[in-house]
Design a protein around this motif. Structure first.
Motif, mmCIF file in Angstrom:
data_model
loop_
_atom_site.group_PDB
_atom_site.id
_atom_site.type_symbol
_atom_site.label_atom_id
_atom_site.label_comp_id
_atom_site.label_asym_id
_atom_site.label_seq_id
_atom_site.Cartn_x
_atom_site.Cartn_y
_atom_site.Cartn_z
ATOM 1 N N GLU A 236 -112.751 29.422 16.395
ATOM 2 C CA GLU A 236 -113.668 30.059 15.567
ATOM 3 C C GLU A 236 -114.789 30.264 15.789
ATOM 4 O O GLU A 236 -115.369 31.447 15.571
ATOM 5 C CB GLU A 236 -112.919 29.839 14.459
ATOM 6 C CG GLU A 236 -111.998 30.074 13.275
ATOM 7 C CD GLU A 236 -112.378 29.054 11.978
ATOM 8 O OE1 GLU A 236 -113.312 28.957 11.501
ATOM 9 O OE2 GLU A 236 -111.524 29.437 11.538
ATOM 10 N N LYS A 237 -115.648 29.385 16.626
ATOM 11 C CA LYS A 237 -116.997 29.751 16.994
ATOM 12 C C LYS A 237 -116.658 29.152 18.234
ATOM 13 O O LYS A 237 -117.028 27.774 18.545
ATOM 14 C CB LYS A 237 -117.854 28.139 16.024
ATOM 15 C CG LYS A 237 -117.785 28.586 14.780
ATOM 16 C CD LYS A 237 -117.629 26.984 13.440
ATOM 17 C CE LYS A 237 -118.061 28.094 12.082
ATOM 18 N NZ LYS A 237 -118.532 26.623 11.167
ATOM 19 N N PRO A 238 -116.873 30.146 18.687
ATOM 20 C CA PRO A 238 -116.558 30.113 20.396
ATOM 21 C C PRO A 238 -118.072 29.994 21.052
ATOM 22 O O PRO A 238 -118.162 29.012 23.081
ATOM 23 C CB PRO A 238 -115.735 30.992 21.593
ATOM 24 C CG PRO A 238 -116.298 31.542 20.400
ATOM 25 C CD PRO A 238 -116.043 31.209 19.226
ATOM 26 N N GLN A 239 -118.846 30.143 21.038
ATOM 27 C CA GLN A 239 -120.217 30.318 21.159
ATOM 28 C C GLN A 239 -120.812 28.995 21.710
ATOM 29 O O GLN A 239 -121.914 28.096 23.203
ATOM 30 C CB GLN A 239 -120.889 30.787 20.447
ATOM 31 C CG GLN A 239 -121.306 29.682 19.160
ATOM 32 C CD GLN A 239 -120.582 30.175 18.097
ATOM 33 O OE1 GLN A 239 -119.526 31.103 17.820
ATOM 34 N NE2 GLN A 239 -120.128 29.512 16.430
ATOM 35 N N LYS A 240 -120.570 27.501 21.144
ATOM 36 C CA LYS A 240 -120.517 26.713 21.939
ATOM 37 C C LYS A 240 -120.508 25.573 23.237
ATOM 38 O O LYS A 240 -121.191 24.559 23.701
ATOM 39 C CB LYS A 240 -121.193 25.305 20.609
ATOM 40 C CG LYS A 240 -119.197 24.436 20.753
ATOM 41 C CD LYS A 240 -119.044 23.830 19.911
ATOM 42 C CE LYS A 240 -118.096 23.009 18.856
ATOM 43 N NZ LYS A 240 -118.211 22.106 17.802
ATOM 44 N N ILE B 19 -119.669 27.876 25.439
ATOM 45 C CA ILE B 19 -120.580 29.010 26.969
ATOM 46 C C ILE B 19 -121.691 28.757 27.152
ATOM 47 O O ILE B 19 -122.416 28.092 26.353
ATOM 48 C CB ILE B 19 -119.985 30.326 25.902
ATOM 49 C CG1 ILE B 19 -118.544 30.657 25.840
ATOM 50 C CG2 ILE B 19 -120.492 31.209 27.182
ATOM 51 C CD1 ILE B 19 -118.489 32.139 24.570
ATOM 52 N N ASN B 20 -121.496 28.651 27.916
ATOM 53 C CA ASN B 20 -123.104 28.516 29.072
ATOM 54 C C ASN B 20 -123.630 29.776 28.941
ATOM 55 O O ASN B 20 -123.749 30.542 29.634
ATOM 56 C CB ASN B 20 -122.694 28.069 30.529
ATOM 57 C CG ASN B 20 -124.280 27.722 31.500
ATOM 58 O OD1 ASN B 20 -125.356 27.916 31.149
ATOM 59 N ND2 ASN B 20 -124.031 26.266 31.289
ATOM 60 N N LEU B 21 -125.047 29.725 28.199
ATOM 61 C CA LEU B 21 -125.649 30.921 27.876
ATOM 62 C C LEU B 21 -126.565 31.888 29.421
ATOM 63 O O LEU B 21 -126.064 32.954 29.849
ATOM 64 C CB LEU B 21 -125.934 31.692 26.814
ATOM 65 C CG LEU B 21 -125.713 31.013 26.024
ATOM 66 C CD1 LEU B 21 -126.129 31.161 24.321
ATOM 67 C CD2 LEU B 21 -125.078 32.502 25.720
ATOM 68 N N THR C 31 -123.727 33.489 32.334
ATOM 69 C CA THR C 31 -122.771 34.850 32.006
ATOM 70 C C THR C 31 -123.830 35.380 32.281
ATOM 71 O O THR C 31 -124.311 37.107 31.751
ATOM 72 C CB THR C 31 -122.239 34.477 29.659
ATOM 73 O OG1 THR C 31 -122.989 34.078 29.335
ATOM 74 C CG2 THR C 31 -120.768 33.441 29.875
ATOM 75 N N SER C 32 -125.307 35.521 31.871
ATOM 76 C CA SER C 32 -126.637 36.008 31.848
ATOM 77 C C SER C 32 -127.075 36.781 32.740
ATOM 78 O O SER C 32 -127.082 37.625 33.301
ATOM 79 C CB SER C 32 -127.595 35.130 30.873
ATOM 80 O OG SER C 32 -128.206 34.544 31.723
#
Length: 206
Positions: free
Chosen positions: A191-195, A197-199, A202-203
């Motif tokens: 539900e909350k995969p953002q934590k 992910i290495n931004l 990915t950027s």
């Protein structure tokens, strides 16, 4: 969960909602009052929210419920659930405890964190917490306690300059991997995969 539902011990289990509708306030109040009277899990009336607080609880939100509201117990009959089987009994208790915690008093925790700077880019930190008021944590499961990185640890009242570092050395070691997912933590991660992910990485991807 399906067996518990068929026996009338819980509401519809295949739901993704975490909220209840406003017209359930009366039903929930009655259920909580019954549990208070039965001293379930040796909880007293003081452990629960007041009637006024229950009526104003954020869990009652029509805009966040669709076809089905959150899965909840319809009673506190643990013995009946256990008669269905060991697994059914365990599942029912988890649902029941989670439900009760929603309507228990808040916990009060004092957190302390110290940071010791050794070099320009090197610092060590330690943290601790003290539970001042247990509140809903009285029903916290062992699994959740084990996942809490901060153990209950009293740290002294320190001021800058109280201690001096007169010797330093580098010690090699290995870090431990993060704990394996449980069914509960896996659903939360989905539900909350953002934590996870290495931004920064990915950027740079195109």
């Amino acid at each position: 969960a399906q067996k518990l539902y068929e026996e009338g011990l819980i509401s519809y289990p295949r739901t993704d909602s975490s909220y209840l509708t406003n017209d359930q306030k009366g039903t929930i109040s009655t259920l909580i009052n019954t549990m208070k009277g039965n001293n379930i899990y040796n909880l007293s009336g003081k452990d629960f929210l007041s009637e006024e607080q229950i009526q104003k609880h954020f869990i009652f939100n029509d805009s966040k419920t669709s076809d089905h509201y959150a899965m909840i117990p319809t009673c506190g009959d643990i013995a009946k659930a256990q008669k269905l089987g060991k697994e059914e009994g365990l599942v029912f208790e988890e649902i029941l405890k989670r439900f009760i915690r929603c309507f228990m008093q808040e916990a009060e925790i004092q957190r302390t964190k110290y940071s010791v700077k050794l070099e320009e880019k090197l610092a060590f930190t330690t943290s601790g917490k003290i539970i001042l008021k247990a509140g809903h944590l009285k029903l916290q499961g062992k699994e959740e306690v084990n996942q809490d990185s901060e153990e209950q640890n009293t740290l002294p009242d320190l001021k800058e300059g109280d201690y001096l570092i007169n010797q330093k050395q580098i010690k090699e070691g290995k870090t431990t991997p993060p704990p394996l997912f449980t069914e509960s933590s896996l659903l939360e991660a989905m539900e909350k995969p953002q934590k996870f992910i290495n931004l920064e990485e990915t950027s740079n991807e195109k």
